[in-house]
Design a protein around this motif. Structure first.
Motif, PDB file in Angstrom:
ATOM      1  N   PRO A  83       0.864  -1.178   0.324  1.00  0.00           N
ATOM      2  CA  PRO A  83       0.029  -0.171  -0.032  1.00  0.00           C
ATOM      3  C   PRO A  83       0.828   1.208  -0.158  1.00  0.00           C
ATOM      4  CG  PRO A  83      -0.749  -1.653   1.800  1.00  0.00           C
ATOM      5  CD  PRO A  83       0.597  -2.066   1.115  1.00  0.00           C
ATOM      6  N   THR A  84       0.559   2.226  -0.742  1.00  0.00           N
ATOM      7  CA  THR A  84       1.045   3.502  -0.760  1.00  0.00           C
ATOM      8  C   THR A  84       0.449   4.528  -1.458  1.00  0.00           C
ATOM      9  OG1 THR A  84       2.939   4.674  -1.813  1.00  0.00           O
ATOM     10  CG2 THR A  84       2.433   2.517  -2.958  1.00  0.00           C
ATOM     11  N   PRO A  85       0.414   5.877  -1.286  1.00  0.00           N
ATOM     12  CA  PRO A  85      -0.232   6.759  -1.829  1.00  0.00           C
ATOM     13  C   PRO A  85       0.343   6.912  -3.414  1.00  0.00           C
ATOM     14  CG  PRO A  85       0.762   7.725   0.160  1.00  0.00           C
ATOM     15  CD  PRO A  85       1.286   6.177  -0.034  1.00  0.00           C
ATOM     16  N   GLY A 109       4.109  -0.320   5.203  1.00  0.00           N
ATOM     17  CA  GLY A 109       4.793   0.407   5.551  1.00  0.00           C
ATOM     18  C   GLY A 109       4.544   1.640   6.846  1.00  0.00           C
ATOM     19  N   TYR A 111       6.392   5.528   8.766  1.00  0.00           N
ATOM     20  CA  TYR A 111       7.123   6.663   8.381  1.00  0.00           C
ATOM     21  C   TYR A 111       7.052   7.147   6.963  1.00  0.00           C
ATOM     22  CZ  TYR A 111       9.391   4.199  12.194  1.00  0.00           C
ATOM     23  OH  TYR A 111       9.663   3.345  13.454  1.00  0.00           O
ATOM     24  N   SER A 132      -2.656   2.155  -4.411  1.00  0.00           N
ATOM     25  CA  SER A 132      -3.262   3.416  -3.495  1.00  0.00           C
ATOM     26  C   SER A 132      -4.662   3.021  -3.239  1.00  0.00           C
ATOM     27  CB  SER A 132      -2.970   4.626  -4.429  1.00  0.00           C
ATOM     28  OG  SER A 132      -3.818   5.576  -3.729  1.00  0.00           O
ATOM     29  N   ILE A 133      -5.276   3.174  -1.979  1.00  0.00           N
ATOM     30  CA  ILE A 133      -6.765   2.897  -2.001  1.00  0.00           C
ATOM     31  C   ILE A 133      -7.505   4.525  -2.084  1.00  0.00           C
ATOM     32  CG2 ILE A 133      -6.559   0.924  -0.508  1.00  0.00           C
ATOM     33  CD1 ILE A 133      -7.329   2.974   1.766  1.00  0.00           C
ATOM     34  N   GLY A 134      -6.854   5.558  -2.424  1.00  0.00           N
ATOM     35  CA  GLY A 134      -7.315   6.895  -2.600  1.00  0.00           C
ATOM     36  C   GLY A 134      -6.249   7.796  -2.547  1.00  0.00           C
ATOM     37  N   TYR A 136      -5.306  10.351  -0.687  1.00  0.00           N
ATOM     38  CA  TYR A 136      -5.413  11.079   0.703  1.00  0.00           C
ATOM     39  C   TYR A 136      -4.420  10.164   1.357  1.00  0.00           C
ATOM     40  CZ  TYR A 136      -8.454   6.926   1.037  1.00  0.00           C
ATOM     41  OH  TYR A 136      -8.875   5.763   0.804  1.00  0.00           O
ATOM     42  N   LEU A 138      -2.519   8.220   4.574  1.00  0.00           N
ATOM     43  CA  LEU A 138      -2.630   7.659   5.682  1.00  0.00           C
ATOM     44  C   LEU A 138      -1.405   7.828   6.753  1.00  0.00           C
ATOM     45  CD1 LEU A 138      -4.707   4.534   4.509  1.00  0.00           C
ATOM     46  CD2 LEU A 138      -5.415   6.673   5.627  1.00  0.00           C
ATOM     47  N   ALA A 139      -1.321   7.197   7.592  1.00  0.00           N
ATOM     48  CA  ALA A 139      -0.026   7.152   8.397  1.00  0.00           C
ATOM     49  C   ALA A 139       0.707   6.068   8.330  1.00  0.00           C
ATOM     50  CB  ALA A 139      -0.247   7.557  10.208  1.00  0.00           C
ATOM     51  N   GLY A 140       0.029   5.245   7.697  1.00  0.00           N
ATOM     52  CA  GLY A 140       0.742   3.711   7.449  1.00  0.00           C
ATOM     53  C   GLY A 140      -0.077   2.886   6.558  1.00  0.00           C
ATOM     54  N   GLY A 141       0.460   1.657   6.080  1.00  0.00           N
ATOM     55  CA  GLY A 141      -0.171   0.862   5.229  1.00  0.00           C
ATOM     56  C   GLY A 141      -1.337   0.001   5.739  1.00  0.00           C
TER      57      GLY A 141
HETATM   58  N1  LIG Z   1      -3.955   5.378  -0.530  1.00  0.00           N
HETATM   59  C1  LIG Z   1      -2.823   5.297   0.614  1.00  0.00           C
HETATM   60  C2  LIG Z   1      -2.067   4.752   0.989  1.00  0.00           C
HETATM   61  C3  LIG Z   1      -1.311   5.423   2.045  1.00  0.00           C
HETATM   62  C4  LIG Z   1      -0.228   4.983   2.843  1.00  0.00           C
HETATM   63  C5  LIG Z   1       0.464   3.629   2.560  1.00  0.00           C
HETATM   64  C6  LIG Z   1       1.483   3.244   3.257  1.00  0.00           C
HETATM   65  C7  LIG Z   1       2.385   4.387   4.339  1.00  0.00           C
HETATM   66  C8  LIG Z   1       3.126   4.286   4.868  1.00  0.00           C
HETATM   67  C9  LIG Z   1       3.625   5.321   5.605  1.00  0.00           C
HETATM   68  N2  LIG Z   1       2.444   6.144   5.067  1.00  0.00           N
HETATM   69  C10 LIG Z   1       1.669   5.608   4.304  1.00  0.00           C
HETATM   70  C11 LIG Z   1       0.459   5.932   3.672  1.00  0.00           C
HETATM   71  N3  LIG Z   1      -1.972   6.435   2.255  1.00  0.00           N
HETATM   72  N4  LIG Z   1      -3.066   6.835   1.130  1.00  0.00           N
END
Ligand SMILES: Nc1cc(-c2ccc3cc[nH]c3c2)n[nH]1
Length: 242
Positions: A83-85, A109, A111, A132-134, A136, A138-141
């Motif tokens: 998961p990642t933005p 993930g 940090y 990516s789920i959207g 925006y 998040l603080a982690g996956g």
């Molecule tokens: N769609 C989406 C994924 C995330 C995301 C995914 C992993 C990490 C690790 C640190 N911050 C993260 C944020 N935010 N938004």
């Protein structure tokens, strides 16, 4: 299906043992294992992150720790989901694709995310999907992993209570690209608000027509982007009159 999730906050994944999914895990229809990433940390502080090359705010998750974890948890044939933005947009179609796979490994993930070489190295031997789920942050996956796991496992036969709803839901294969129509249940009047009479008529053709019209109206109002993507061949004359 087997699910492995790696995180520095394994307790974040506790919801996977609740409800219908929890029951599927408990009776072995789905295998689930959640791993604490610190198990693969090598120093006495069990550190998993370090400062970013090139400078900048925050910390980056170390490639050595993550690579050791994925070497153990993601054998050949597994699909690793990161998961990642910055990932490919997760959609119902992606969920359907993932639901056909035997083994999913989620790398959650924290940090500023994972050193990119974790993805590059793993991709040498397994499929890696950065999702990516959207749009925006998040603080982690972990929460993103919960979203993907729920969307995927509800499509697995015998996991969801009502297989039919996996078809008729918004974005389900029964109505690709349309939002779901409004739903009503008893009482027939609630705080001065009535149920649309057609739903009480017993006229199944009229009910189906009303539901289709409501889906089209709702989609046109809330998601004009979806209307633009609709295949005109899927719209009949009555649809066009909405
Ligand atoms: N769609 C989406 C994924 C995330 C995301 C995914 C992993 C990490 C690790 C640190 N911050 C993260 C944020 N935010 N938004």
């Amino acid at each position: 299906m087997r699910l492995d999730v790696v995180s520095i906050f394994p307790e974040y994944l506790a919801p996977l043992r609740q409800s219908l999914l929890g029951r599927a895990v408990a009776d072995g229809r789905i295998q689930l294992e959640v791993h604490d990433l610190r198990r693969w940390a090598t120093d006495r502080h069990r550190s998993v992150d370090d400062t970013p090359y090139g400078g900048g705010a925050g910390m980056v998750m170390r490639p050595d720790v993550w690579a050791a974890a994925l070497d153990d948890v993601a054998p050949a044939g597994a699909t690793v989901v990161v998961p990642t933005p910055a990932g490919h947009p997760f959609s119902q179609a992606t969920a359907a694709d993932l639901a056909r796979r035997e083994h999913l490994v989620f790398a959650c993930g924290r940090y500023e995310g994972l050193d990119q070489r974790v993805v590059l190295d793993a991709a040498r031997r397994v499929e890696v999907l950065e999702l990516s789920i959207g749009d925006y942050v998040l603080a982690g996956g972990e929460v993103a992993a919960l979203v993907v796991i729920e969307a995927v496992t509800r499509l697995l036969p015998g996991v969801l209570g009502n297989p039919e709803s996996a078809v008729t839901d918004s974005f389900g294969e029964g109505s690709p690209g349309l939002l779901e129509h409004p739903a009503y249940t008893r009482p027939v009047e609630f705080r001065g608000l009535a149920v649309p009479p057609v739903l009480l008529s017993g006229n199944h053709a009229a009910i189906a027509r009303w539901r289709r019209d409501e889906s089209l109206r709702r989609t046109a109002r809330r998601r004009p982007d979806l209307v633009a993507r609709l295949d005109p061949a899927t719209l009949d004359a009555a649809d066009r009159a909405v």
